[in-house]
Every structure is written in C-alpha cells, then in structure tokens.
Design a protein around this motif. Sequence first.
Motif, PDB file in Angstrom:
ATOM      1  N   GLU A 236     -22.686  15.604-107.724  1.00 19.59           N
ATOM      2  CA  GLU A 236     -22.960  16.948-107.227  1.00 19.59           C
ATOM      3  C   GLU A 236     -24.462  17.185-107.092  1.00 19.59           C
ATOM      4  O   GLU A 236     -24.921  17.833-106.118  1.00 19.59           O
ATOM      5  N   ALA A 237     -25.213  16.681-108.062  1.00 16.64           N
ATOM      6  CA  ALA A 237     -26.672  16.838-107.987  1.00 16.64           C
ATOM      7  C   ALA A 237     -27.254  16.110-106.789  1.00 16.64           C
ATOM      8  O   ALA A 237     -28.169  16.604-106.099  1.00 16.64           O
ATOM      9  N   ARG A 238     -26.740  14.918-106.522  1.00 19.27           N
ATOM     10  CA  ARG A 238     -27.212  14.170-105.355  1.00 19.27           C
ATOM     11  C   ARG A 238     -26.917  14.946-104.074  1.00 19.27           C
ATOM     12  O   ARG A 238     -27.736  15.011-103.139  1.00 19.27           O
ATOM     13  N   ALA A 239     -25.723  15.531-104.004  1.00 16.47           N
ATOM     14  CA  ALA A 239     -25.363  16.319-102.823  1.00 16.47           C
ATOM     15  C   ALA A 239     -26.305  17.501-102.651  1.00 16.47           C
ATOM     16  O   ALA A 239     -26.754  17.823-101.527  1.00 16.47           O
ATOM     17  N   LEU A 240     -26.629  18.189-103.764  1.00 11.49           N
ATOM     18  CA  LEU A 240     -27.560  19.313-103.698  1.00 11.49           C
ATOM     19  C   LEU A 240     -28.935  18.854-103.228  1.00 11.49           C
ATOM     20  O   LEU A 240     -29.610  19.528-102.439  1.00 11.49           O
ATOM     21  N   GLY A 241     -29.329  17.681-103.733  1.00 13.26           N
ATOM     22  CA  GLY A 241     -30.636  17.137-103.315  1.00 13.26           C
ATOM     23  C   GLY A 241     -30.675  16.862-101.822  1.00 13.26           C
ATOM     24  O   GLY A 241     -31.664  17.168-101.146  1.00 13.26           O
ATOM     25  N   LYS A 242     -29.613  16.279-101.330  1.00 13.87           N
ATOM     26  CA  LYS A 242     -29.560  15.998 -99.896  1.00 13.87           C
ATOM     27  C   LYS A 242     -29.572  17.286 -99.087  1.00 13.87           C
ATOM     28  O   LYS A 242     -30.176  17.363 -98.019  1.00 13.87           O
ATOM     29  N   GLN A 243     -28.828  18.306 -99.604  1.00 15.03           N
ATOM     30  CA  GLN A 243     -28.832  19.587 -98.899  1.00 15.03           C
ATOM     31  C   GLN A 243     -30.236  20.185 -98.852  1.00 15.03           C
ATOM     32  O   GLN A 243     -30.661  20.742 -97.828  1.00 15.03           O
ATOM     33  N   GLU A 244     -30.953  20.086 -99.965  1.00 10.86           N
ATOM     34  CA  GLU A 244     -32.311  20.624 -99.999  1.00 10.86           C
ATOM     35  C   GLU A 244     -33.223  19.872 -99.030  1.00 10.86           C
ATOM     36  O   GLU A 244     -34.058  20.468 -98.338  1.00 10.86           O
ATOM     37  N   LEU A 245     -33.041  18.544 -99.021  1.00 17.72           N
ATOM     38  CA  LEU A 245     -33.851  17.752 -98.096  1.00 17.72           C
ATOM     39  C   LEU A 245     -33.549  18.131 -96.652  1.00 17.72           C
ATOM     40  O   LEU A 245     -34.459  18.272 -95.817  1.00 17.72           O
ATOM     41  N   ALA A 246     -32.257  18.284 -96.347  1.00 18.35           N
ATOM     42  CA  ALA A 246     -31.884  18.658 -94.981  1.00 18.35           C
ATOM     43  C   ALA A 246     -32.437  20.031 -94.619  1.00 18.35           C
ATOM     44  O   ALA A 246     -32.921  20.256 -93.511  1.00 18.35           O
TER      45      ALA A 246
ATOM     46  N   GLU B 113     -13.728   9.743-122.526  1.00 15.70           N
ATOM     47  CA  GLU B 113     -13.657   9.198-121.176  1.00 15.70           C
ATOM     48  C   GLU B 113     -13.790  10.326-120.147  1.00 15.70           C
ATOM     49  O   GLU B 113     -14.436  10.167-119.101  1.00 15.70           O
ATOM     50  N   LEU B 114     -13.166  11.462-120.422  1.00 15.57           N
ATOM     51  CA  LEU B 114     -13.288  12.608-119.521  1.00 15.57           C
ATOM     52  C   LEU B 114     -14.731  13.085-119.435  1.00 15.57           C
ATOM     53  O   LEU B 114     -15.211  13.475-118.354  1.00 15.57           O
ATOM     54  N   ASN B 115     -15.410  13.089-120.575  1.00 14.26           N
ATOM     55  CA  ASN B 115     -16.815  13.526-120.580  1.00 14.26           C
ATOM     56  C   ASN B 115     -17.682  12.630-119.704  1.00 14.26           C
ATOM     57  O   ASN B 115     -18.547  13.106-118.960  1.00 14.26           O
ATOM     58  N   ARG B 116     -17.421  11.310-119.821  1.00 13.90           N
ATOM     59  CA  ARG B 116     -18.210  10.385-118.991  1.00 13.90           C
ATOM     60  C   ARG B 116     -17.913  10.604-117.506  1.00 13.90           C
ATOM     61  O   ARG B 116     -18.799  10.556-116.654  1.00 13.90           O
ATOM     62  N   PHE B 117     -16.632  10.844-117.201  1.00 15.70           N
ATOM     63  CA  PHE B 117     -16.272  11.089-115.807  1.00 15.70           C
ATOM     64  C   PHE B 117     -16.901  12.393-115.307  1.00 15.70           C
ATOM     65  O   PHE B 117     -17.378  12.487-114.163  1.00 15.70           O
ATOM     66  N   GLU B 118     -16.958  13.408-116.173  1.00 14.06           N
ATOM     67  CA  GLU B 118     -17.585  14.671-115.790  1.00 14.06           C
ATOM     68  C   GLU B 118     -19.074  14.494-115.520  1.00 14.06           C
ATOM     69  O   GLU B 118     -19.631  15.064-114.568  1.00 14.06           O
ATOM     70  N   ASP B 119     -19.726  13.678-116.354  1.00 17.03           N
ATOM     71  CA  ASP B 119     -21.146  13.400-116.127  1.00 17.03           C
ATOM     72  C   ASP B 119     -21.365  12.735-114.777  1.00 17.03           C
ATOM     73  O   ASP B 119     -22.328  13.052-114.050  1.00 17.03           O
ATOM     74  N   LYS B 120     -20.457  11.807-114.456  1.00 15.53           N
ATOM     75  CA  LYS B 120     -20.578  11.123-113.164  1.00 15.53           C
ATOM     76  C   LYS B 120     -20.408  12.097-112.008  1.00 15.53           C
ATOM     77  O   LYS B 120     -21.146  12.043-111.013  1.00 15.53           O
ATOM     78  N   VAL B 121     -19.414  13.015-112.146  1.00 13.39           N
ATOM     79  CA  VAL B 121     -19.196  14.020-111.104  1.00 13.39           C
ATOM     80  C   VAL B 121     -20.425  14.924-110.952  1.00 13.39           C
ATOM     81  O   VAL B 121     -20.862  15.249-109.840  1.00 13.39           O
ATOM     82  N   ARG B 122     -20.989  15.308-112.063  1.00 10.41           N
ATOM     83  CA  ARG B 122     -22.170  16.174-112.019  1.00 10.41           C
ATOM     84  C   ARG B 122     -23.346  15.476-111.353  1.00 10.41           C
ATOM     85  O   ARG B 122     -24.107  16.106-110.593  1.00 10.41           O
ATOM     86  N   ARG B 123     -23.485  14.174-111.614  1.00  6.27           N
ATOM     87  CA  ARG B 123     -24.571  13.439-110.948  1.00  6.27           C
ATOM     88  C   ARG B 123     -24.339  13.383-109.439  1.00  6.27           C
ATOM     89  O   ARG B 123     -25.273  13.502-108.635  1.00  6.27           O
TER      90      ARG B 123
END
Length: 235
Positions: free
Chosen positions: A196-206, A184-194
């Motif tokens: 974080e990736a979305r945030a990085l993508g938005k930062q790059e777009l900005a 369950e922790l692994n799945r939650f970590e994957d969700k957090v990483r996704r």
Amino acid sequence: MSKQTILGRVTQLAKANINALLDQAEDPQKMLDQLIRDYSNNITEAEEAVAATIGNLRLMEQDHQEDVEAAKEWGGKALAASRKADELRGGGQTAEADRFDNLAKVALGRQLQSEKEARTAEPTITSQTEVVSKLRTGLDQMKAKLGELQSKRDELVARATSAQAQNRMMDAVKSIDVLDPTSELNRFEDKVRREEARALGKQELAASSLDAQFEQLDALGDSAEIEARLAALKG
C-alpha cells in the motif's frame, strides 16, 4: 491331582489381589488381558477337577446305596431262611431245618459285611460332600473374580482411550501456543502495508509529474501573453 491341591488352588485364585497385580504392571491393559486368559484357563482346569471330584463322590454314594440295599436284601433272605428252618423243624425235618438255618447264617454274614462297608464309606462321603461344597464355592468366587477382571479391563481401556485423546488435544493446544498462527497474519499484514505504501508513493510521484506539466503550460501561457503585449506596444 489331590483334593487338597484342588481346593488350595481354587482358594488361592479366588483370593488373588487383582489391584496389587495391576499396580505392579508396566502395562496394566496387557497385564489384564493376560490375567483374563490365564484366569479363564485356570477356571476351566478347576471345573474339570471339581467335576472329577463330584463324579467320584457320586460313585461312592452309589456304592454306599448298593451296600445299604444289599444289607436289606440279605436281611430279608436271612429272615426267610430262618422261618423256613423253623417250619421244617416243626415238621420234624431237623436236617433240612439245620440247612436252612445255615443259609440264614450265611445271609446274615453277607448282611453284616454290607452294613460294615456302608458304615465305612459314610465318613468319606460326608467329607467329600464338604469338599465338593467348598470347591463349588471357590469356583463361584473365581467366576466372580473373572467378571471383576473383565470389568476392570473394560474400564481401564476406556480411561486409557480418554486419556490419550486428552493428551492429543493438549499437545495440539501446546503446538498452537508455540507456533502462534496470528504471527503469520501479522507478517502478511506488514507485507500488505508495504504494498500500500508503494502504491501511495507511485500516486504521489504521478501527481507531482502532472503538476509540473501544468506549471510548464502556465509558463508558456505567460510567455505568450508577454509577447502579445509587446507587439501591442510596438503597434
């Protein structure tokens, strides 16, 4: 209930193979509880039977003692009557002396009867004394077996409780192995990483949008410079 039956029952109960009974029982704890109840009831019945046997023995002993004392008493009466007869005969009172001799004979007859009754009772008293001794021993053995049963029951209950606790613990461990919470922790970590990736993508777009704006500003500056230089040439 006959004395032989009482003795046989006490002996049989005292020699009961408790371990064999427990090995055959589907539920040893319930079997022990029932055995303790039955055994306690049997001990109570045996105690009553033994008490009755002892009571009968004491009555026989009392009767025997009474016969012994009666024989002694009749012997004393016979001696007194005989002496009185001798005294009367010495005084020439023959008829009266004969009467006392007859009384002495009657007393001697009573003495003889009491002695016979006492002798007749002695073997029975001896036998019954041995029976009572064996019954007492049997009762003591039964009570010792009852204590063994109670100890065995307590030990069994403690072992069963411990085994149940261990089984519950092992079942809990097994369920942890089957349903690993770290998954369950692994799945939650994957969700957090996704996320974080979305945030990085938005930062790059900005960042890319801001660069474009600065490039446009630079382009406007160049155009203004060109226009200025052209006006200078014409002037």
